[in-house]
Design a protein around this motif. Structure first.
Motif, PDB file in Angstrom:
ATOM      1  N   THR A   1     -17.283  86.701  -5.501  1.00 50.25           N
ATOM      2  CA  THR A   1     -17.375  88.098  -5.921  1.00 50.25           C
ATOM      3  C   THR A   1     -17.094  89.013  -4.737  1.00 50.25           C
ATOM      4  O   THR A   1     -17.367  88.656  -3.587  1.00 50.25           O
ATOM      5  N   SER A   2     -16.600  90.184  -5.044  1.00 52.20           N
ATOM      6  CA  SER A   2     -16.433  91.212  -4.011  1.00 52.20           C
ATOM      7  C   SER A   2     -17.631  92.161  -4.023  1.00 52.20           C
ATOM      8  O   SER A   2     -17.686  93.107  -3.236  1.00 52.20           O
ATOM      9  N   ALA A   3     -18.594  91.899  -4.898  1.00 53.86           N
ATOM     10  CA  ALA A   3     -19.794  92.738  -4.975  1.00 53.86           C
ATOM     11  C   ALA A   3     -20.546  92.716  -3.649  1.00 53.86           C
ATOM     12  O   ALA A   3     -20.539  91.719  -2.923  1.00 53.86           O
ATOM     13  N   ARG A   4     -21.177  93.810  -3.353  1.00 58.85           N
ATOM     14  CA  ARG A   4     -22.012  93.951  -2.152  1.00 58.85           C
ATOM     15  C   ARG A   4     -23.480  93.985  -2.571  1.00 58.85           C
ATOM     16  O   ARG A   4     -23.792  94.109  -3.751  1.00 58.85           O
ATOM     17  N   GLN A   5     -24.355  93.927  -1.598  1.00 58.95           N
ATOM     18  CA  GLN A   5     -25.788  93.905  -1.900  1.00 58.95           C
ATOM     19  C   GLN A   5     -26.194  95.089  -2.776  1.00 58.95           C
ATOM     20  O   GLN A   5     -26.980  94.932  -3.705  1.00 58.95           O
ATOM     21  N   GLN A   6     -25.650  96.256  -2.508  1.00 65.47           N
ATOM     22  CA  GLN A   6     -26.030  97.441  -3.288  1.00 65.47           C
ATOM     23  C   GLN A   6     -25.572  97.364  -4.747  1.00 65.47           C
ATOM     24  O   GLN A   6     -26.062  98.123  -5.587  1.00 65.47           O
ATOM     25  N   ASP A   7     -24.679  96.422  -5.071  1.00 66.99           N
ATOM     26  CA  ASP A   7     -24.228  96.242  -6.453  1.00 66.99           C
ATOM     27  C   ASP A   7     -25.160  95.344  -7.260  1.00 66.99           C
ATOM     28  O   ASP A   7     -25.066  95.298  -8.490  1.00 66.99           O
ATOM     29  N   VAL A   8     -26.019  94.621  -6.585  1.00 65.87           N
ATOM     30  CA  VAL A   8     -26.909  93.667  -7.241  1.00 65.87           C
ATOM     31  C   VAL A   8     -28.091  94.406  -7.864  1.00 65.87           C
ATOM     32  O   VAL A   8     -28.740  95.216  -7.209  1.00 65.87           O
ATOM     33  N   VAL A   9     -28.349  94.105  -9.133  1.00 62.06           N
ATOM     34  CA  VAL A   9     -29.497  94.671  -9.844  1.00 62.06           C
ATOM     35  C   VAL A   9     -30.493  93.534 -10.062  1.00 62.06           C
ATOM     36  O   VAL A   9     -30.175  92.561 -10.741  1.00 62.06           O
ATOM     37  N   LEU A  10     -31.658  93.655  -9.480  1.00 61.20           N
ATOM     38  CA  LEU A  10     -32.673  92.611  -9.616  1.00 61.20           C
ATOM     39  C   LEU A  10     -33.195  92.589 -11.047  1.00 61.20           C
ATOM     40  O   LEU A  10     -33.842  93.522 -11.496  1.00 61.20           O
ATOM     41  N   GLY A  11     -32.901  91.515 -11.767  1.00 57.89           N
ATOM     42  CA  GLY A  11     -33.352  91.392 -13.141  1.00 57.89           C
ATOM     43  C   GLY A  11     -34.513  90.437 -13.305  1.00 57.89           C
ATOM     44  O   GLY A  11     -35.157  90.410 -14.339  1.00 57.89           O
ATOM     45  N   GLU A  12     -34.772  89.651 -12.268  1.00 56.16           N
ATOM     46  CA  GLU A  12     -35.828  88.648 -12.348  1.00 56.16           C
ATOM     47  C   GLU A  12     -36.167  88.203 -10.938  1.00 56.16           C
ATOM     48  O   GLU A  12     -35.300  88.081 -10.084  1.00 56.16           O
ATOM     49  N   GLY A  13     -37.440  87.938 -10.699  1.00 57.81           N
ATOM     50  CA  GLY A  13     -37.866  87.441  -9.394  1.00 57.81           C
ATOM     51  C   GLY A  13     -38.262  88.550  -8.438  1.00 57.81           C
ATOM     52  O   GLY A  13     -38.315  89.719  -8.794  1.00 57.81           O
ATOM     53  N   ARG A  14     -38.535  88.159  -7.205  1.00 60.51           N
ATOM     54  CA  ARG A  14     -38.969  89.096  -6.169  1.00 60.51           C
ATOM     55  C   ARG A  14     -37.786  89.747  -5.462  1.00 60.51           C
ATOM     56  O   ARG A  14     -37.846  90.906  -5.064  1.00 60.51           O
ATOM     57  N   ALA A  15     -36.699  88.969  -5.288  1.00 59.83           N
ATOM     58  CA  ALA A  15     -35.527  89.494  -4.588  1.00 59.83           C
ATOM     59  C   ALA A  15     -34.293  88.711  -5.009  1.00 59.83           C
ATOM     60  O   ALA A  15     -34.395  87.549  -5.413  1.00 59.83           O
ATOM     61  N   MET A  16     -33.145  89.352  -4.902  1.00 57.58           N
ATOM     62  CA  MET A  16     -31.855  88.713  -5.157  1.00 57.58           C
ATOM     63  C   MET A  16     -30.929  89.231  -4.071  1.00 57.58           C
ATOM     64  O   MET A  16     -30.554  90.409  -4.079  1.00 57.58           O
ATOM     65  N   VAL A  17     -30.632  88.379  -3.100  1.00 55.99           N
ATOM     66  CA  VAL A  17     -29.897  88.845  -1.923  1.00 55.99           C
ATOM     67  C   VAL A  17     -28.779  87.878  -1.517  1.00 55.99           C
ATOM     68  O   VAL A  17     -28.864  86.675  -1.761  1.00 55.99           O
ATOM     69  N   PHE A  18     -27.768  88.435  -0.889  1.00 49.57           N
ATOM     70  CA  PHE A  18     -26.723  87.620  -0.284  1.00 49.57           C
ATOM     71  C   PHE A  18     -27.271  87.106   1.042  1.00 49.57           C
ATOM     72  O   PHE A  18     -27.628  87.890   1.925  1.00 49.57           O
ATOM     73  N   VAL A  19     -27.360  85.796   1.175  1.00 52.36           N
ATOM     74  CA  VAL A  19     -27.923  85.158   2.366  1.00 52.36           C
ATOM     75  C   VAL A  19     -26.781  84.510   3.150  1.00 52.36           C
ATOM     76  O   VAL A  19     -26.014  83.720   2.582  1.00 52.36           O
ATOM     77  N   PRO A  20     -26.653  84.829   4.447  1.00 49.46           N
ATOM     78  CA  PRO A  20     -25.611  84.181   5.250  1.00 49.46           C
ATOM     79  C   PRO A  20     -25.737  82.661   5.165  1.00 49.46           C
ATOM     80  O   PRO A  20     -26.850  82.110   5.177  1.00 49.46           O
ATOM     81  N   ALA A  21     -24.603  81.980   5.068  1.00 47.74           N
ATOM     82  CA  ALA A  21     -24.591  80.522   4.894  1.00 47.74           C
ATOM     83  C   ALA A  21     -25.438  79.808   5.942  1.00 47.74           C
ATOM     84  O   ALA A  21     -26.143  78.853   5.628  1.00 47.74           O
ATOM     85  N   ALA A  22     -25.397  80.267   7.181  1.00 50.22           N
ATOM     86  CA  ALA A  22     -26.145  79.615   8.257  1.00 50.22           C
ATOM     87  C   ALA A  22     -27.652  79.708   8.071  1.00 50.22           C
ATOM     88  O   ALA A  22     -28.397  78.943   8.676  1.00 50.22           O
ATOM     89  N   GLN A  23     -28.119  80.617   7.223  1.00 44.75           N
ATOM     90  CA  GLN A  23     -29.556  80.806   7.012  1.00 44.75           C
ATOM     91  C   GLN A  23     -30.067  80.185   5.712  1.00 44.75           C
ATOM     92  O   GLN A  23     -31.275  80.076   5.511  1.00 44.75           O
TER      93      GLN A  23
END
Length: 142
Positions: A87-109
């Motif tokens: 996706t080309s979506a950025r963090q600000q495009d994500v709408v949390l619909g379930e859970g505590r957080a929904m975030v893009f996590v760097p692969a190394a982490q």
């Protein structure tokens, strides 16, 4: 088909993976991290369930999801289907619909997180896969 889980391994514009931190109310693996996923609705095909779960949990739609893995879910009595996409979506495009957080996590982490038992093997395999490398190469080519 019996009840099954459909999940999405979604790669963001910077090659990070979209992950959900489950909240304390999750029926399984509360407060741990996993990818967007859920149980399919009656009559729903695996790919349809994956698209629906992604939309419900993140507010994101993607044009294409490819199959990544299928089989018994680790630490679960359910069968699972995992799909991958970009996706080309950025963090600000994500709408949390379930859970505590929904975030893009760097692969190394990703593997440093407290991952749900079913999520760790899938994420480990995906990060080492040709499918993930293809997403990274496509991102680098843009």
């Amino acid at each position: 088909m019996q009840k099954f889980v459909a999940g999405v391994l979604l790669v963001g514009a910077d090659a990070a993976l979209l992950l959900q931190q489950r909240d304390e109310h999750a029926p399984t693996f509360p407060e741990q991290w996993a990818f967007p996923a859920g149980v399919a609705e009656p009559g729903e095909a695996p790919l349809e369930a994956a698209h629906r779960e992604l939309w419900e949990e993140t507010g994101l739609r993607v044009a294409s999801l490819g199959p990544f893995w299928e089989g018994p879910m680790p630490a679960s009595p359910l069968y699972g289907f995992l799909f991958h996409g970009r996706t080309s979506a950025r963090q600000q495009d994500v709408v949390l619909g379930e859970g505590r957080a929904m975030v893009f996590v760097p692969a190394a982490q990703v593997l440093e997180l407290d991952l749900a038992a079913y999520a760790r093997p899938a994420l480990t395999e995906f990060l080492a896969s040709a499918a993930y490398r293809e997403h990274v190469a496509a991102i680098a080519g843009n």
